[in-house]
Design a protein around this motif. Structure first.
Motif, PDB file in Angstrom:
ATOM      1  N   GLN A 199      48.540  72.985  50.552  1.00  0.00           N
ATOM      2  CA  GLN A 199      48.041  72.268  51.718  1.00  0.00           C
ATOM      3  C   GLN A 199      46.733  72.910  52.175  1.00  0.00           C
ATOM      4  O   GLN A 199      46.748  73.973  52.810  1.00  0.00           O
ATOM      5  CB  GLN A 199      49.067  72.304  52.849  1.00  0.00           C
ATOM      6  CG  GLN A 199      50.272  71.402  52.601  1.00  0.00           C
ATOM      7  CD  GLN A 199      51.247  71.436  53.745  1.00  0.00           C
ATOM      8  OE1 GLN A 199      51.594  72.495  54.273  1.00  0.00           O
ATOM      9  NE2 GLN A 199      51.720  70.283  54.160  1.00  0.00           N
ATOM     10  N   TRP A 200      45.554  72.308  51.901  1.00  0.00           N
ATOM     11  CA  TRP A 200      45.382  71.048  51.198  1.00  0.00           C
ATOM     12  C   TRP A 200      44.263  71.229  50.194  1.00  0.00           C
ATOM     13  O   TRP A 200      43.100  70.932  50.453  1.00  0.00           O
ATOM     14  CB  TRP A 200      45.070  69.915  52.194  1.00  0.00           C
ATOM     15  CG  TRP A 200      46.267  69.529  53.002  1.00  0.00           C
ATOM     16  CD1 TRP A 200      47.195  68.596  52.654  1.00  0.00           C
ATOM     17  CD2 TRP A 200      46.673  70.013  54.279  1.00  0.00           C
ATOM     18  NE1 TRP A 200      48.157  68.480  53.632  1.00  0.00           N
ATOM     19  CE2 TRP A 200      47.847  69.358  54.639  1.00  0.00           C
ATOM     20  CE3 TRP A 200      46.163  70.984  55.153  1.00  0.00           C
ATOM     21  CZ2 TRP A 200      48.529  69.599  55.819  1.00  0.00           C
ATOM     22  CZ3 TRP A 200      46.832  71.237  56.326  1.00  0.00           C
ATOM     23  CH2 TRP A 200      48.004  70.547  56.657  1.00  0.00           C
ATOM     24  N   LEU A 304      51.829  61.582  49.955  1.00  0.00           N
ATOM     25  CA  LEU A 304      51.539  61.950  51.342  1.00  0.00           C
ATOM     26  C   LEU A 304      52.056  63.362  51.609  1.00  0.00           C
ATOM     27  O   LEU A 304      53.256  63.622  51.553  1.00  0.00           O
ATOM     28  CB  LEU A 304      52.194  60.953  52.305  1.00  0.00           C
ATOM     29  CG  LEU A 304      51.830  61.107  53.781  1.00  0.00           C
ATOM     30  CD1 LEU A 304      50.336  60.951  53.975  1.00  0.00           C
ATOM     31  CD2 LEU A 304      52.597  60.104  54.629  1.00  0.00           C
ATOM     32  N   CYS A 305      51.143  64.298  51.887  1.00  0.00           N
ATOM     33  CA  CYS A 305      51.506  65.710  51.948  1.00  0.00           C
ATOM     34  C   CYS A 305      51.083  66.379  53.236  1.00  0.00           C
ATOM     35  O   CYS A 305      51.165  67.606  53.340  1.00  0.00           O
ATOM     36  CB  CYS A 305      50.887  66.452  50.756  1.00  0.00           C
ATOM     37  SG  CYS A 305      49.083  66.327  50.667  1.00  0.00           S
ATOM     38  N   GLY A 306      50.639  65.625  54.222  1.00  0.00           N
ATOM     39  CA  GLY A 306      50.281  66.236  55.486  1.00  0.00           C
ATOM     40  C   GLY A 306      48.983  65.690  56.048  1.00  0.00           C
ATOM     41  O   GLY A 306      48.445  64.691  55.580  1.00  0.00           O
ATOM     42  N   ALA A 307      48.477  66.391  57.066  1.00  0.00           N
ATOM     43  CA  ALA A 307      47.344  65.877  57.830  1.00  0.00           C
ATOM     44  C   ALA A 307      46.088  65.712  56.988  1.00  0.00           C
ATOM     45  O   ALA A 307      45.321  64.773  57.189  1.00  0.00           O
ATOM     46  CB  ALA A 307      47.064  66.808  59.013  1.00  0.00           C
ATOM     47  N   ARG A 308      45.854  66.612  56.017  1.00  0.00           N
ATOM     48  CA  ARG A 308      44.641  66.547  55.206  1.00  0.00           C
ATOM     49  C   ARG A 308      44.939  66.057  53.796  1.00  0.00           C
ATOM     50  O   ARG A 308      44.306  66.467  52.831  1.00  0.00           O
ATOM     51  CB  ARG A 308      43.963  67.928  55.163  1.00  0.00           C
ATOM     52  CG  ARG A 308      43.362  68.344  56.500  1.00  0.00           C
ATOM     53  CD  ARG A 308      42.681  69.693  56.399  1.00  0.00           C
ATOM     54  NE  ARG A 308      41.610  69.705  55.438  1.00  0.00           N
ATOM     55  CZ  ARG A 308      40.362  69.288  55.680  1.00  0.00           C
ATOM     56  NH1 ARG A 308      40.047  68.837  56.883  1.00  0.00           N
ATOM     57  NH2 ARG A 308      39.450  69.342  54.743  1.00  0.00           N
ATOM     58  N   HIS A 309      45.927  65.172  53.697  1.00  0.00           N
ATOM     59  CA  HIS A 309      46.288  64.605  52.397  1.00  0.00           C
ATOM     60  C   HIS A 309      45.097  63.935  51.716  1.00  0.00           C
ATOM     61  O   HIS A 309      44.948  64.006  50.497  1.00  0.00           O
ATOM     62  CB  HIS A 309      47.427  63.602  52.590  1.00  0.00           C
ATOM     63  CG  HIS A 309      47.570  62.617  51.485  1.00  0.00           C
ATOM     64  ND1 HIS A 309      48.001  62.968  50.216  1.00  0.00           N
ATOM     65  CD2 HIS A 309      47.346  61.278  51.438  1.00  0.00           C
ATOM     66  CE1 HIS A 309      48.034  61.895  49.451  1.00  0.00           C
ATOM     67  NE2 HIS A 309      47.635  60.864  50.162  1.00  0.00           N
ATOM     68  N   ARG A 397      42.578  74.200  57.629  1.00  0.00           N
ATOM     69  CA  ARG A 397      41.635  73.211  58.158  1.00  0.00           C
ATOM     70  C   ARG A 397      42.204  71.827  57.969  1.00  0.00           C
ATOM     71  O   ARG A 397      43.027  71.598  57.150  1.00  0.00           O
ATOM     72  CB  ARG A 397      40.301  73.316  57.459  1.00  0.00           C
ATOM     73  CG  ARG A 397      39.771  74.741  57.475  1.00  0.00           C
ATOM     74  CD  ARG A 397      38.420  74.854  56.849  1.00  0.00           C
ATOM     75  NE  ARG A 397      37.409  74.223  57.676  1.00  0.00           N
ATOM     76  CZ  ARG A 397      36.111  74.380  57.508  1.00  0.00           C
ATOM     77  NH1 ARG A 397      35.676  75.176  56.588  1.00  0.00           N
ATOM     78  NH2 ARG A 397      35.237  73.755  58.255  1.00  0.00           N
TER      79      ARG A 397
END
Length: 397
Positions: A199-200, A304-309, A397
């Motif tokens: 990530q990420w 889909l792996c999080g906010a900064r995918h 980030r």
């Protein structure tokens, strides 16, 4: 009158003094020595190009053409994204089709889509539309005030049973063959690439080539970087797809791709290779492919792996075997014996023989002494990185 005239004189004097000051400043700037000019603008920096979206005259490193150092990193050829064939390896605006494929499985899947799936989809859609129109026109209440009481029609029932079966068979036969080909084990002599999702960002290992490790982060736009930091240029690749370090793979040599992750589920996907392989923590997934054409190919994390995918791009340079060998040597790695089967130990994250677990065990041994059987846990990883700087990613980030 007197007061008005005095104001005019004061205004004229102010304008005259302003003009003199401006002329003096321009003359002084023209007469500035080179050393002074160098102080005003840091050495090695230049205003960012307009095609990088930089605002406010941001400064970035001045590089020789092409302006992206990653294009020729450690012996790899300088592949320019703008010089690639249009639509090959990267998306194009307004194009609604599968990217041109550069692997045998990709060509097979492309043929399957164009020759079997698309015609079947078109036929089924048109048939359903025609049936709906016929029902709405012929069997509406105005034309049939008394509804039909027909309950069985043998011919129709046989047809709507056999036709879907034939359609499924037509899809299943080539589909099963393609699925089998996608997961065919790589032969001896394949290049092993281990892709690790974080990530990420992505990190990569070449366990058969001396444990080379690289880390790939997305290149930011010109208006997002700090002064002196390199921004993405058109030569690096499209927006959100260009990386500071590219994966380098040989053309015409089987590639053994192994994926895993350190945190959550990711997915390593490059459309031009017809590859989409999930990267799951604590598990190793494997597939193989062979790149047919040299070039620059882009992909993204497709899970889909999080906010900064959306900021986990993949950039692959496909080069000749000779160029790949030169890159390996430049990175401090070694080439295996031709045709030799891979014998590298590739532990899963969290496994008993993974690098992280071995490091923890080494610290514990140093604090508590040797283990009961008198053997010490190795303090080095079998896939330790060479002296190649790869970056630390953008984990925060």
């Amino acid at each position: 009158m007197l007061r008005t005239g005095f104001k005019k004189w004061v205004l004229a004097a102010s304008l005259a003094m302003t003009g003199v000051a401006a002329a003096g400043g321009a003359h002084a700037q023209a007469a500035t020595s080179p050393a002074t000019a160098a102080t005003a603008a840091p050495t090695g920096l230049r205003p960012a190009d307009s095609n990088q979206g930089t605002s406010g005259g941001a400064l970035q490193k001045a590089d020789a053409a092409p302006a992206a150092p990653a294009l020729a990193m450690d012996g790899a050829p300088a592949l320019n994204a703008t010089a690639s064939a249009p639509g090959v390896g990267q998306p194009l605006d307004g194009v609604m089709h599968i990217q041109p494929q550069v692997t045998k499985n990709g060509l097979r899947a492309h043929w399957f889509h164009d020759r079997i799936l698309f015609p079947l989809i078109t036929f089924i859609s048109v048939l359903v539309l025609v049936l709906l129109v016929v029902v709405m026109v012929r069997f509406r209440a105005a034309r049939n005030p008394v509804p039909s009481r027909t309950s069985h029609n043998t011919a129709i029932e046989v047809a709507w049973t056999l036709i879907p079966v034939l359609i499924l068979v037509a899809i299943a036969v080539p589909s099963i063959g393609l699925l089998q080909a996608q997961f065919k084990p790589a032969p001896a002599g394949a290049v092993t690439l281990k892709a690790i999702g974080n990530q990420w960002f992505w990190s990569y290992q070449y366990p058969d080539h001396g444990g080379i490790e690289i880390t790939a982060n997305m290149l930011k736009e010109g208006n997002q970087v700090a002064p002196g930091e390199r921004a993405r240029s058109a030569a690096d690749g499209p927006r959100l797809l260009a990386t500071d370090n590219r994966v380098v793979l040989p053309v015409g040599v089987p590639i053994r791709l192994i994926t895993t992750a350190n945190d959550v589920i990711h997915s390593w996907a490059v459309p031009a290779f017809w590859i989409k392989l999930d990267a799951i923590p604590g598990r190793l997934n494997e597939t193989s492919f062979t790149i047919d054409k040299p070039g620059l190919y882009f992909g993204q994390c497709s899970e889909l792996c999080g906010a900064r995918h959306a900021f986990m791009p993949i950039a692959v340079e496909a080069v000749t075997p000779e160029q790949f060998a030169a890159w390996v040597r430049a990175k401090g790695g070694t080439m295996p014996a031709p045709g030799k089967a891979s014998d590298a130990v590739i532990p899963q994250p969290g496994a008993d023989n993974s690098a992280a677990v071995m490091d923890e065990a080494a610290v514990a041994n140093a604090m508590t002494g040797p283990t009961e059987n008198g053997t010490d846990t190795p303090t080095t990883s079998p896939q330790g990185a060479t002296g190649n700087p790869g970056g630390v990613g953008e984990a925060g980030r």
